[in-house]
Design an enzyme around this catalytic site. Structure first.
Site, PDB file in Angstrom:
ATOM      1  N   GLY A 155       0.842  -1.207   0.000  1.00  0.00           N
ATOM      2  CA  GLY A 155       0.000   0.000   0.000  1.00  0.00           C
ATOM      3  C   GLY A 155       0.867   1.243   0.000  1.00  0.00           C
ATOM      4  O   GLY A 155       2.095   1.160  -0.099  1.00  0.00           O
ATOM      5  N   ILE A 201       1.797   3.494   2.265  1.00  0.00           N
ATOM      6  CA  ILE A 201       2.810   3.754   3.303  1.00  0.00           C
ATOM      7  C   ILE A 201       4.047   2.890   3.052  1.00  0.00           C
ATOM      8  O   ILE A 201       5.180   3.365   3.104  1.00  0.00           O
ATOM      9  CB  ILE A 201       2.220   3.533   4.721  1.00  0.00           C
ATOM     10  N   GLY A 237      -1.497  -1.560   6.974  1.00  0.00           N
ATOM     11  CA  GLY A 237      -2.712  -0.784   7.231  1.00  0.00           C
ATOM     12  C   GLY A 237      -2.714  -0.190   8.623  1.00  0.00           C
ATOM     13  O   GLY A 237      -1.733  -0.316   9.367  1.00  0.00           O
ATOM     14  N   ASP A 253      -9.406   9.806  11.332  1.00  0.00           N
ATOM     15  CA  ASP A 253      -9.169   8.364  11.163  1.00  0.00           C
ATOM     16  C   ASP A 253     -10.081   7.523  12.050  1.00  0.00           C
ATOM     17  O   ASP A 253     -10.477   6.422  11.664  1.00  0.00           O
ATOM     18  CB  ASP A 253      -7.707   8.018  11.494  1.00  0.00           C
ATOM     19  N   HIS A 282       1.219  26.927 -20.772  1.00  0.00           N
ATOM     20  CA  HIS A 282       2.136  26.057 -21.519  1.00  0.00           C
ATOM     21  C   HIS A 282       3.575  26.488 -21.257  1.00  0.00           C
ATOM     22  O   HIS A 282       3.841  27.676 -21.196  1.00  0.00           O
ATOM     23  CB  HIS A 282       1.839  26.171 -23.013  1.00  0.00           C
TER      24      HIS A 282
END
Ligand SMILES: Cc1cc2nc3c(=O)[nH]c(=O)nc-3n(C[C@H](O)[C@H](O)[C@H](O)COP(=O)(O)OP(=O)(O)OC[C@H]3O[C@@H](n4cnc5c(N)ncnc54)[C@H](O)[C@@H]3O)c2cc1C
Length: 474
Positions: free
Chosen positions: A185, A187, A274, A315, A447
């Site tokens: 993942g 991290i 995780g 979280d 640009h």
């Protein structure tokens, strides 16, 4: 001695990007606010052991990589000599500057910063304990912003100095000769990129059939190609089944397609599988707050829990576990407490993987659309056709738009390439504003910049990209 008692209108538990954003807005709206956290200053995981230290180190990794690439352009630098102590001190100074700044901002706003760990006595009272004692805080409202912690896998040797999580990996004690990253993942890939640039031989093991499970494959493939060169090995569809501390390293047994001889020794292992929400707040059972089966605190659109006095954000309140999501939720919760009509209902929350190249996406991904069986049209602009990417010698990139075929609304944007994390903001704005692919096509972009690729992707949708020819389907 009985603990000192104070009363406050709002107490915020946890000083991360959710908590301090909430506390600061509440103070700006005129509320009396207390912010509780164990650290000397606000910052939370993001500033102390997450977003900020990792990005400081990734900046150095990028510099090392660019200096090597420069040989292709006729500019040759000597191989870098890494002073780990100085690098660590610089990273710590960045953290110190930012967290110190937050401490100042708290003072300037008259936010009462209480250092310590909070526990709930009931739905109106907290106890905060620290080394110098205990304080009781009576509150009208509380916001729970206790964040998350790294998840572990079973069978990992406990307390082994050879086993790292993201927190200890960011402490940068040394640069191991070999490092196994368990988990493909963001991290794991970000920290793997740092250590590989500093000189470690990095291997990654991932159970799924690709890195960054869940992200669109065409974006991930561009990153995977580069990581295959930067890392010693990437083992997919492979599981770690055993880990043992040995004399000269840590022996790891694998099972699955990438297992090869089944066992390998590494200097260090980084577990990046995780994160778990910190909903095990002491005394939470003394309130009515409900924690769901995945460990997240249950909240409504205002981020209010079942207990009307208590809100939860960041979280601890659910995915995605990202700092900017936490801050916006924090602001929404405070507005709800202030009596404003508000709901946390973003159309798009950007996600960025700060590897080299970066991957960023927002809104509906192509993968998610397929899962939902939702018909979409996807317009892609490969960076091989971007002038700016050519000048940077970084044509390994792709910008894509996920478009509603009926209305031509932009539903999602995905980008892989250098600076994708900065470029994605345009996609978020487009989705939030309900932009059509036509709006992006007709918006004049400067640009030569990589931002043009967003406009050029919209041009490809209409089959009229100036810089990219695709024969029309007969
Ligand atoms: C290595 C790494 C890199 C990351 N990179 C990014 C990135 O680039 N971009 C991004 O958006 N996100 C990133 N994240 C995720 C990001 O750090 C989190 O999503 C974010 O910090 C969540 O904020 P929060 O406010 O919910 O809680 P946190 O930042 O986790 O803070 C919670 C705080 O509450 C405190 N606390 C816990 N319990 C109590 C208690 N009982 N009493 C008092 N205080 C308590 C904790 O000590 C902590 O200080 C990264 C995470 C890691 C680990």
């Amino acid at each position: 001695m009985s603990p000192e008692s104070h009363a406050t209108q709002l107490v915020v538990v946890g000083g991360g990007p959710g908590g301090y954003a909430a506390a600061f807005l509440a103070a700006d709206l005129g509320m009396q606010v207390a912010l509780v956290d164990p650290e000397a200053n606000p910052g939370g995981v993001c500033l102390y052991r997450g977003c900020i230290p990792s990005k400081a180190l990734l900046h150095v990794a990028k510099l090392i990589e660019e200096s090597r690439l420069a040989a292709n352009w006729g500019v040759k630098f000597a191989e870098p000599k890494i002073d780990v102590g100085k690098l660590r001190a610089w990273k710590d100074s960045v953290v110190g500057k930012l967290t110190g700044g937050l401490g100042q901002l708290a003072k300037q706003r008259n936010v009462k910063y209480v250092r310590g760990t909070a526990s709930f006595l009931d739905s109106k009272t907290l106890s905060v304990k620290n080394q110098s004692g205990e304080e009781k805080l009576a509150f009208q409202h509380a916001i729970l912003a206790t964040g998350s912690r790294p998840a572990m896998i079973p069978g990992v040797p406990q307390d082994s100095p050879r086993v790292l999580d993201s927190t200890s990996a960011l402490e940068l004690a040394d640069v191991p000769k070999s490092l196994l990253v368990v988990g493909g993942g963001y991290i794991g890939l970000e920290l793997g990129t740092v250590y590989a640039a500093l000189g470690s031989k990095v291997s990654v093991v991932e159970m799924e059939d690709g890195l960054m499970p869940g992200a669109d494959r065409d974006l991930v493939n561009v990153l995977a190609k580069r990581l295959e060169k930067a890392f010693q090995s990437i083992m997919l569809k492979t599981k770690v089944v055993e880990m043992k501390d040995a004399d000269k390293g840590i022996r790891v047994k694998f099972e699955g397609e990438g297992a090869k001889n089944g066992e390998q020794a590494y200097d260090k292992v980084l577990i990046a599988v995780g994160r778990k929400p910190n909903s095990n707040v002491p005394g939470l059972g003394n309130t009515k707050v409900i924690v769901n089966s995945r460990g997240y605190v249950q909240v409504n659109a205002q981020r209010q829990t079942i207990d009307p006095n208590i809100y939860a954000i960041g979280d601890v309140a659910g995915e995605p576990l990202l700092a900017h999501k936490a801050s916006h939720e924090g602001r929404a919760a405070v507005e709800a407490i202030a009596g404003h009509k508000v709901a946390f209902e973003p159309r798009a929350i950007p996600a960025v993987v700060f590897t080299d190249p970066e991957i960023a996406w927002c809104g509906l991904s192509e993968t998610e659309a397929q899962k939902q069986g939702r018909p979409v049209r996807v317009a892609k602009f490969p960076w091989g056709a971007s002038g700016r990417a050519a000048t940077l010698d970084r044509t390994d990139g792709l910008t894509k738009l996920v478009i509603d075929p009926e209305t031509e609304h932009v539903l999602g944007v995905g980008i892989v390439g250098v600076g994708a994390g900065d470029l994605i903001a345009e996609g978020v704005l487009a989705i939030e504003m309900g932009a059509l692919a036509k709006d992006i096509e007709l918006t004049i972009h400067p640009h030569p910049t990589l931002s043009e690729t967003v406009m050029q992707a919209a041009e490809t949708y209409y089959g009229t990209a100036t810089d990219f020819y695709r024969p029309k389907k007969k």
